[in-house]
Design a protein around this motif. Structure first.
Motif, PDB file in Angstrom:
ATOM      1  N   PHE A  43      46.473  68.584  33.422  1.00 35.82           N
ATOM      2  CA  PHE A  43      45.385  68.714  32.950  1.00 35.82           C
ATOM      3  C   PHE A  43      44.114  68.898  33.595  1.00 35.82           C
ATOM      4  O   PHE A  43      44.005  68.561  34.859  1.00 35.82           O
ATOM      5  CB  PHE A  43      45.337  67.720  31.548  1.00 35.82           C
ATOM      6  CG  PHE A  43      45.042  66.462  31.996  1.00 35.82           C
ATOM      7  CD1 PHE A  43      43.993  65.677  32.522  1.00 35.82           C
ATOM      8  CD2 PHE A  43      46.364  65.547  32.165  1.00 35.82           C
ATOM      9  CE1 PHE A  43      43.883  64.503  33.063  1.00 35.82           C
ATOM     10  CE2 PHE A  43      46.157  64.389  32.685  1.00 35.82           C
ATOM     11  CZ  PHE A  43      45.135  63.804  32.993  1.00 35.82           C
ATOM     12  N   SER A  44      42.951  69.325  32.885  1.00 36.18           N
ATOM     13  CA  SER A  44      41.675  69.509  33.676  1.00 36.18           C
ATOM     14  C   SER A  44      41.065  68.081  33.615  1.00 36.18           C
ATOM     15  O   SER A  44      40.677  67.486  32.493  1.00 36.18           O
ATOM     16  CB  SER A  44      40.872  70.467  33.130  1.00 36.18           C
ATOM     17  OG  SER A  44      41.361  71.578  33.431  1.00 36.18           O
ATOM     18  N   PHE A  70      38.013  66.142  33.356  1.00 32.85           N
ATOM     19  CA  PHE A  70      36.537  66.272  33.250  1.00 32.85           C
ATOM     20  C   PHE A  70      35.726  64.965  33.646  1.00 32.85           C
ATOM     21  O   PHE A  70      34.481  65.029  33.295  1.00 32.85           O
ATOM     22  CB  PHE A  70      36.099  66.921  31.948  1.00 32.85           C
ATOM     23  CG  PHE A  70      36.638  68.308  31.575  1.00 32.85           C
ATOM     24  CD1 PHE A  70      37.352  69.108  32.509  1.00 32.85           C
ATOM     25  CD2 PHE A  70      35.620  69.052  30.781  1.00 32.85           C
ATOM     26  CE1 PHE A  70      37.368  70.306  32.565  1.00 32.85           C
ATOM     27  CE2 PHE A  70      35.668  70.422  31.049  1.00 32.85           C
ATOM     28  CZ  PHE A  70      36.621  70.984  31.718  1.00 32.85           C
ATOM     29  N   THR A  87      49.032  67.949  24.395  1.00 30.67           N
ATOM     30  CA  THR A  87      48.979  69.332  25.276  1.00 30.67           C
ATOM     31  C   THR A  87      47.713  69.178  26.078  1.00 30.67           C
ATOM     32  O   THR A  87      47.007  68.203  25.974  1.00 30.67           O
ATOM     33  CB  THR A  87      48.386  70.249  23.976  1.00 30.67           C
ATOM     34  OG1 THR A  87      47.141  69.769  23.493  1.00 30.67           O
ATOM     35  CG2 THR A  87      49.287  70.565  23.022  1.00 30.67           C
ATOM     36  N   PRO A  88      47.681  69.848  27.054  1.00 29.39           N
ATOM     37  CA  PRO A  88      46.622  69.945  27.995  1.00 29.39           C
ATOM     38  C   PRO A  88      45.364  69.949  27.471  1.00 29.39           C
ATOM     39  O   PRO A  88      44.309  69.268  27.863  1.00 29.39           O
ATOM     40  CB  PRO A  88      46.878  70.941  29.113  1.00 29.39           C
ATOM     41  CG  PRO A  88      48.341  71.470  28.775  1.00 29.39           C
ATOM     42  CD  PRO A  88      48.655  71.022  27.375  1.00 29.39           C
ATOM     43  N   ILE A  89      45.136  70.611  26.583  1.00 30.59           N
ATOM     44  CA  ILE A  89      43.861  70.645  25.714  1.00 30.59           C
ATOM     45  C   ILE A  89      43.298  69.219  25.244  1.00 30.59           C
ATOM     46  O   ILE A  89      42.261  68.804  25.361  1.00 30.59           O
ATOM     47  CB  ILE A  89      43.614  71.866  24.766  1.00 30.59           C
ATOM     48  CG1 ILE A  89      43.784  73.114  25.686  1.00 30.59           C
ATOM     49  CG2 ILE A  89      42.338  71.753  24.148  1.00 30.59           C
ATOM     50  CD1 ILE A  89      42.751  73.555  26.454  1.00 30.59           C
ATOM     51  N   ILE A  90      44.057  68.695  24.500  1.00 31.34           N
ATOM     52  CA  ILE A  90      44.159  67.472  23.796  1.00 31.34           C
ATOM     53  C   ILE A  90      43.518  66.374  25.086  1.00 31.34           C
ATOM     54  O   ILE A  90      42.762  65.401  25.084  1.00 31.34           O
ATOM     55  CB  ILE A  90      45.097  66.739  23.215  1.00 31.34           C
ATOM     56  CG1 ILE A  90      45.317  67.495  21.953  1.00 31.34           C
ATOM     57  CG2 ILE A  90      45.098  65.308  22.655  1.00 31.34           C
ATOM     58  CD1 ILE A  90      43.965  67.362  20.841  1.00 31.34           C
ATOM     59  N   LEU A 102      42.309  67.265  27.881  1.00 34.98           N
ATOM     60  CA  LEU A 102      41.118  67.339  28.392  1.00 34.98           C
ATOM     61  C   LEU A 102      39.955  67.086  27.552  1.00 34.98           C
ATOM     62  O   LEU A 102      38.848  66.483  28.125  1.00 34.98           O
ATOM     63  CB  LEU A 102      40.901  69.169  28.392  1.00 34.98           C
ATOM     64  CG  LEU A 102      39.769  69.807  28.794  1.00 34.98           C
ATOM     65  CD1 LEU A 102      40.062  71.366  29.197  1.00 34.98           C
ATOM     66  CD2 LEU A 102      38.696  69.749  27.915  1.00 34.98           C
ATOM     67  N   ILE A 103      40.100  66.932  26.201  1.00 37.66           N
ATOM     68  CA  ILE A 103      39.157  66.246  25.272  1.00 37.66           C
ATOM     69  C   ILE A 103      38.917  64.826  25.588  1.00 37.66           C
ATOM     70  O   ILE A 103      38.048  64.130  25.506  1.00 37.66           O
ATOM     71  CB  ILE A 103      39.481  66.567  23.738  1.00 37.66           C
ATOM     72  CG1 ILE A 103      39.261  68.169  23.709  1.00 37.66           C
ATOM     73  CG2 ILE A 103      38.517  65.755  22.906  1.00 37.66           C
ATOM     74  CD1 ILE A 103      39.772  68.798  22.460  1.00 37.66           C
ATOM     75  N   SER A 104      40.068  64.398  25.774  1.00 43.88           N
ATOM     76  CA  SER A 104      40.220  62.992  26.069  1.00 43.88           C
ATOM     77  C   SER A 104      39.646  62.353  27.183  1.00 43.88           C
ATOM     78  O   SER A 104      39.015  61.432  27.425  1.00 43.88           O
ATOM     79  CB  SER A 104      41.832  62.276  26.243  1.00 43.88           C
ATOM     80  OG  SER A 104      41.986  61.042  26.877  1.00 43.88           O
ATOM     81  N   THR A 105      39.656  63.177  28.445  1.00 44.46           N
ATOM     82  CA  THR A 105      38.837  63.231  29.734  1.00 44.46           C
ATOM     83  C   THR A 105      37.414  63.370  29.554  1.00 44.46           C
ATOM     84  O   THR A 105      36.558  62.554  30.054  1.00 44.46           O
ATOM     85  CB  THR A 105      39.424  64.018  30.874  1.00 44.46           C
ATOM     86  OG1 THR A 105      39.056  65.353  30.546  1.00 44.46           O
ATOM     87  CG2 THR A 105      40.851  64.060  31.071  1.00 44.46           C
ATOM     88  N   ILE A 106      37.010  64.356  28.464  1.00 48.04           N
ATOM     89  CA  ILE A 106      35.442  64.220  28.010  1.00 48.04           C
ATOM     90  C   ILE A 106      35.345  62.546  27.443  1.00 48.04           C
ATOM     91  O   ILE A 106      34.100  62.313  27.825  1.00 48.04           O
ATOM     92  CB  ILE A 106      35.221  65.299  27.254  1.00 48.04           C
ATOM     93  CG1 ILE A 106      35.574  66.658  27.881  1.00 48.04           C
ATOM     94  CG2 ILE A 106      34.049  65.206  26.912  1.00 48.04           C
ATOM     95  CD1 ILE A 106      35.600  67.847  27.113  1.00 48.04           C
ATOM     96  N   GLY A 107      36.037  62.338  26.683  1.00 47.20           N
ATOM     97  CA  GLY A 107      35.545  61.022  26.349  1.00 47.20           C
ATOM     98  C   GLY A 107      35.479  59.839  27.158  1.00 47.20           C
ATOM     99  O   GLY A 107      34.364  58.944  27.285  1.00 47.20           O
ATOM    100  N   VAL A 108      36.557  59.904  28.215  1.00 42.63           N
ATOM    101  CA  VAL A 108      36.299  59.017  29.262  1.00 42.63           C
ATOM    102  C   VAL A 108      35.178  59.242  30.233  1.00 42.63           C
ATOM    103  O   VAL A 108      34.282  58.430  30.664  1.00 42.63           O
ATOM    104  CB  VAL A 108      37.560  59.097  30.329  1.00 42.63           C
ATOM    105  CG1 VAL A 108      37.744  58.248  31.323  1.00 42.63           C
ATOM    106  CG2 VAL A 108      38.730  58.493  29.496  1.00 42.63           C
ATOM    107  N   PHE A 141      32.233  60.255  29.192  1.00 41.76           N
ATOM    108  CA  PHE A 141      30.853  59.727  28.507  1.00 41.76           C
ATOM    109  C   PHE A 141      31.088  58.172  28.583  1.00 41.76           C
ATOM    110  O   PHE A 141      30.060  57.449  28.551  1.00 41.76           O
ATOM    111  CB  PHE A 141      30.668  60.384  27.154  1.00 41.76           C
ATOM    112  CG  PHE A 141      30.181  61.693  27.071  1.00 41.76           C
ATOM    113  CD1 PHE A 141      28.730  61.854  27.596  1.00 41.76           C
ATOM    114  CD2 PHE A 141      30.948  62.569  26.926  1.00 41.76           C
ATOM    115  CE1 PHE A 141      28.243  63.178  27.546  1.00 41.76           C
ATOM    116  CE2 PHE A 141      30.345  63.989  26.967  1.00 41.76           C
ATOM    117  CZ  PHE A 141      29.179  64.253  27.412  1.00 41.76           C
TER     118      PHE A 141
END
Lengths: 334, 287
Positions: free
Chosen positions: B35-36, B38, B92-95, B97-103, B105
């Motif tokens: 996953f990416s 972020f 999924t990798p996109i979920i 990714l969203i989790s890493t955006i949460g981390v 912030f």
């Protein structure tokens, strides 16, 4: 708190909630329906707001315009500008993997804010644009705020009804199919890229309307209002908390997260002054924590997606297969 | 003019080294975990502040403060994986990714809660630059370039010479295959985060030493880091180094022609052109 203060707070709270609801509904078309990761909501939000500011504010040598045009022109203008931009972005990025769309939209939002900050001649830079007229404010003196809230609610209602009707259309059926299995949709002979671009453009246009209402409500725009935290991150948490794919869920999530965000604002304002600047950071942390807890404990959100029932499938509808609110990534698509 | 270009290229190599260290981390997480990441920029921010504690509070010299920060950041990275990402292994990798955006912030706000929102520096006062052939370079910038080269060489030997490094490369090639051949994938994941944390620490501390510290410093570099990783071919470590240097140099040299305020946009435009022309990167990465 005396009554007028309470009424004003009520108007403020729900006007903002309505603006955020429109952003969340726009994101729902992109992410909830199609599985597109737009991490640059703030950019489209900003374009809607600045288009309104330039078109409707009185002439000012400090920035482009203002052109003193009516509110309706701002709505049309924002839709056109955002639609064209979303189309360009979509053409470049939407045939790529979801990760690339995410990073590209972060970049675009960042560049839009850079442009707003640096291009003094157009936007008056960091000073921002004041004096944006608020529609309906001269209809009945003193009730301008309340009337505007009604206008916001009308906009939310129109978008909600339109999207709910659209949800049962063949168009959204294909979007949801793309989310679930892009290759299968390709194999069925659909132009996946076209549908993804359409979904992205429609979602971005809805977001720009959020920007129009924001500018008219606050009557002032400046670059810092379009920070990724307020402009993008909160909206994502609202949609995921409420339930990706579900329009009513998006609105419920918006009200809850906006309630948490505003409520904690009050709590942190009670903290010692020395902690003042840290207050908002604590709130951002809390919102991040809520996002992680939802992703881990209830990924479908508060109100999960309810796909339309088949007409001939009996009263309880067709058994839903594991629809997982998690759009497929489609790695094999490249 | 030419001298100016050479000077800016030198600054570009300094910035490019920092971006490359970040891009290698992003690329490794993508290759091995799929996953990416972020939150990488914000991990660099926290690392820079760990370095700040080392330099200012503990009065350590910069290299020791860097090692201090590397240890803490590696623990932080493994900790985040244990507490959050490990619970989302089936997402999924996109979920993810969203989790890493949460981390992202959460780390950003945590930095602001602990260290405050204002700018900090490791070292105040004027340091005389080295001068040669009319060019100038700060001592700390020389340290950044040499330190980055050293870390990349060490990473190369780690990945090719040690058992765990080989397991990491195997898992990047084929996760399920490496699992059935008896590789302890959870252990590999922990090691991936240790290495990612160490590299993020170096990138963050170098960035802090080169400019100044603030809670947004890493987030603001995220775009350049991903641009570099994509340019080189995401998942390809050597591509990330090349991508980092290209983005760093072009961003610095571009200031001759355009407003320096648009520097982040330059890296982005290169990435977009790359996505259109050759989406799998110069050296080819994972598709």
């Amino acid at each position: 708190m005396h009554l007028p203060g309470l009424v004003n707070y009520f108007i403020f709270f729900f006007s903002f909630a309505g603006i955020y609801a429109i952003l969340a509904l726009g994101l729902n078309v992109q992410w909830g329906y199609t599985g597109e990761t737009n991490i640059g909501i703030a950019g489209f939000f900003a374009i809607g707001a600045y288009t309104t500011a330039i078109l409707t504010s009185p002439p000012d040598p400090g920035h482009l315009g203002g052109f003193n045009l009516p509110f309706v022109v701002a709505v049309v203008g924002a839709i056109v500008v955002c639609g064209v931009l979303a189309l360009l972005i979509g053409l470049i990025t939407l045939n790529l993997r979801g990760d690339y769309l995410a990073i590209a939209t972060i970049g675009i939002a960042q560049i839009i804010v850079l442009f707003i900050t640096n291009e003094d001649k157009v936007t008056d830079g960091v000073r921002g644009i004041p004096g944006i007229p608020r529609p309906l404010s001269n209809v009945s003196p003193g009730a301008g705020g309340l009337l505007f809230l009604v206008l916001v609610v009308v906009f939310v209602g129109i978008v909600l009804i339109a999207l709910n009707r659209l949800y049962r259309s063949p168009w959204v059926r294909i979007l949801r199919a793309i989310r679930a299995n892009e290759d299968a949709v390709l194999a069925a002979g659909k132009n996946v890229l076209r549908y993804r671009i359409e979904s992205f453009v429609v979602g971005s246009i809805i977001m720009s309307i959020g920007g129009v209402l924001y500018a008219a409500f606050t009557r002032f725009v400046s670059p810092e209002a379009f920070d990724p935290i307020y402009g993008t991150f909160l909206v994502w948490v609202m949609l995921i908390a409420g339930g990706s794919g579900n329009n009513v869920g998006a609105i419920v999530g918006t009200l809850i997260i906006w309630g948490v965000w505003s409520g904690t604002d009050y709590l942190t304002s009670l903290m010692p002054a020395a902690w003042g600047t840290r207050g908002s950071a604590i709130r951002v942390f809390l919102i991040g924590l809520i996002l992680e807890l939802i992703l881990i404990l209830r990924p479908q959100g508060i109100i999960e997606e309810r796909p339309p029932r088949l007409v001939d499938a009996g009263p309880r509808g067709e058994e839903r297969s594991a629809h997982a609110p998690t759009p497929s990534e489609g790695t094999g698509g490249g | 003019m030419l001298l100016n270009v050479v000077q800016l290229t030198l600054y570009g190599i300094v910035l490019g080294s920092i971006i490359a260290l970040g891009a290698i981390g992003v690329s490794m997480v993508y290759a091995i975990l799929g996953f990416s990441h972020f939150a990488h920029g914000d991990m660099m921010t926290v690392a820079a502040y760990f370095g700040f504690v080392g330099v200012v509070t503990l009065h350590l010299p910069l290299p020791l403060a860097l090692i201090f920060s590397m240890i803490l950041t590696a623990c932080l990275a493994v900790g985040i994986d244990r507490v959050i990402y490990s619970r989302l292994r089936n997402a999924t990798p996109i979920i993810m990714l969203i989790s890493t955006i949460g981390v992202s912030f959460m780390l950003q706000s945590l930095t602001q809660i602990v260290w405050g929102p204002s700018n900090e520096v490791y070292q105040s006062g004027i340091v005389l630059p080295y001068k040669f052939l009319g060019l100038r370079l700060q001592p700390v910038e020389v340290t950044i370039i040499l330190g980055s080269v050293l870390l990349v060489v060490l990473l190369h030997f780690f990945l090719h010479g040690t058992k765990i490094g080989k397991a990491m490369r195997a898992m990047s090639d084929n996760r399920s295959l490496s699992q059935i051949t008896g590789i302890n994938t959870e252990l590999v994941i922990i090691w991936t985060w240790v290495i990612t944390g160490v590299l993020a620490a170096a990138a963050g501390v170098f960035l802090g030493a080169d400019t100044q510290l603030n809670p947004r410093m890493g987030f603001n570099l995220l775009l350049a880091i991903f641009a570099a990783a994509i340019l080189g071919g995401i998942g390809n470590l050597y591509g990330s180094i090349l991508g980092g240097l290209v983005i760093g140099i072009v961003e610095e040299v571009s200031t001759i022609f355009i407003d320096p305020g648009y520097k982040p946009a330059v890296g982005f435009v290169i990435m977009v052109i790359m996505l259109i022309v050759r989406p799998y990167g110069i050296l080819g990465g994972k598709r």
